[in-house]
Design an enzyme around this catalytic site. Structure first.
Site, short mmCIF file in Angstrom:
data_model
loop_
_atom_site.label_atom_id
_atom_site.label_comp_id
_atom_site.label_asym_id
_atom_site.label_seq_id
_atom_site.Cartn_x
_atom_site.Cartn_y
_atom_site.Cartn_z
N PHE A 1 -29.88 -55.64 40.86
CA PHE A 1 -30.78 -55.94 41.97
C PHE A 1 -31.21 -57.40 41.91
O PHE A 1 -31.66 -57.89 40.88
CB PHE A 1 -32.00 -55.02 41.93
N ILE A 2 -31.05 -58.11 43.03
CA ILE A 2 -31.41 -59.53 43.08
C ILE A 2 -32.45 -59.80 44.17
O ILE A 2 -32.57 -59.04 45.12
CB ILE A 2 -30.17 -60.44 43.29
N GLY B 1 -32.81 -59.89 55.86
CA GLY B 1 -32.29 -60.64 54.72
C GLY B 1 -31.45 -61.87 55.02
O GLY B 1 -31.47 -62.84 54.27
N ASP C 1 -23.82 -54.19 49.61
CA ASP C 1 -24.08 -53.37 48.42
C ASP C 1 -23.22 -52.11 48.54
O ASP C 1 -22.02 -52.14 48.27
CB ASP C 1 -25.58 -53.09 48.39
N ARG D 1 -38.47 -63.43 49.38
CA ARG D 1 -37.52 -63.98 50.36
C ARG D 1 -37.56 -65.50 50.43
O ARG D 1 -36.58 -66.14 50.79
CB ARG D 1 -37.81 -63.43 51.76
N GLU E 1 -24.00 -61.35 56.80
CA GLU E 1 -24.88 -60.55 55.94
C GLU E 1 -25.33 -61.38 54.74
O GLU E 1 -24.60 -62.25 54.27
CB GLU E 1 -24.12 -59.32 55.43
N ASP E 2 -26.52 -61.08 54.25
CA ASP E 2 -26.97 -61.68 53.00
C ASP E 2 -26.20 -61.08 51.83
O ASP E 2 -25.69 -61.77 50.96
CB ASP E 2 -28.48 -61.48 52.80
P1 IMP Z 1 -25.90 -51.63 51.86
O1 IMP Z 1 -26.09 -50.92 53.19
O2 IMP Z 1 -26.10 -50.71 50.70
O3 IMP Z 1 -24.58 -52.37 51.78
O4 IMP Z 1 -27.06 -52.65 51.69
C1 IMP Z 1 -27.17 -53.70 52.51
C2 IMP Z 1 -28.58 -54.24 52.60
O5 IMP Z 1 -29.44 -53.79 51.56
C3 IMP Z 1 -28.52 -55.73 52.49
O6 IMP Z 1 -28.27 -56.34 53.72
C4 IMP Z 1 -29.88 -56.06 51.89
O7 IMP Z 1 -30.81 -56.21 52.93
C5 IMP Z 1 -30.22 -54.87 51.05
N1 IMP Z 1 -29.85 -55.11 49.61
C6 IMP Z 1 -28.72 -54.71 48.97
N2 IMP Z 1 -28.70 -55.13 47.70
C7 IMP Z 1 -29.85 -55.82 47.51
C8 IMP Z 1 -30.39 -56.52 46.36
O8 IMP Z 1 -29.83 -56.61 45.27
N3 IMP Z 1 -31.61 -57.13 46.58
C9 IMP Z 1 -32.28 -57.07 47.77
N4 IMP Z 1 -31.79 -56.45 48.87
C10 IMP Z 1 -30.58 -55.81 48.73
MG MG Z 2 -29.43 -57.25 54.91
#
Ligand code: IMP
Ligand code: MG
Length: 176
Positions: A153-154, A46, A104, A166, A100-101
């Site tokens: 969700f984005i 991402g 979440d 992407r 990080e992108d």
């Molecule tokens: P986390 O481990 O739950 O914090 O999620 C982190 C990863 O999940 C990010 O680096 C993204 O690659 C993916 N992610 C989280 N939220 C979204 C979203 O809204 N759209 C697309 N990818 C997401």
């Molecule tokens: Mg990511």
């Protein structure tokens, strides 16, 4: 409106707002580390666009590397974060800024912190373009945040829905 697989998405954050947020993060990081040579570690897939634009805004000496992590399936985060490509560099004594992108649940950050604990780095900082405070379940401090967004969700600007989206230069959110 755009369609990716079975879902519809509506415009949410413009390319200009994204660029503004990235310039802001780059300036803050540069304020903190211009006298060092930080290693920016992008989290694939991402973060590839964020890292590219971040580096163009960052004018002081720096290096870049990538690591590949995955936790998402479809539109939900899973607790199981897997490392798909590891670090190829000795980071002992270095200043590391993970890019990080989006953050979440924070599960990916936990896995990253564990990984870098073993590396004996000088500083370990976290920068993210997007942050979902309502979804965040961890105690970890995020040092640089671009844009806080609701728990939606984005896609776009590096972020995907099952592989698609992407390449969009701006960000869309799932249509209710
Ligand atoms: P986390 O481990 O739950 O914090 O999620 C982190 C990863 O999940 C990010 O680096 C993204 O690659 C993916 N992610 C989280 N939220 C979204 C979203 O809204 N759209 C697309 N990818 C997401
Ligand atoms: Mg990511």
């Amino acid at each position: 409106m755009i369609q990716l697989h079975d879902k519809e998405f509506v415009p949410f954050i413009s390319a200009q707002e994204i660029d503004f947020a990235i310039a802001k993060i780059a300036a803050l990081v540069e304020d903190d580390f211009a006298d060092e040579t930080p290693v920016f570690v992008g989290v694939l897939n991402g973060a590839f666009m964020v890292v590219s634009d971040f580096m163009k805004h960052y004018k002081s000496p720096c290096e870049v590397s990538f690591i590949k992590m995955a936790s998402y399936e479809g539109t939900t985060s899973t607790n199981d974060v897997r490392q798909l490509i590891g670090l190829d560099q000795d980071l002992t004594g270095r200043t590391v800024v993970v890019i990080e992108d989006i953050v979440d649940t924070g599960n990916t950050l936990v896995a990253l912190k564990e990984l870098f604990k073993k590396q004996n780095v000088k500083h370990f900082k976290i920068a993210t373009l997007f942050f979902k405070p309502e979804a965040f379940k961890q105690e970890i401090k995020i040092d640089y945040v671009g844009i806080r967004i609701p728990n939606k969700f984005i896609v776009g600007y590096g972020l995907d829905y099952d592989g698609l989206g992407r390449n969009l230069p701006e960000v869309y959110q799932l249509k209710e």
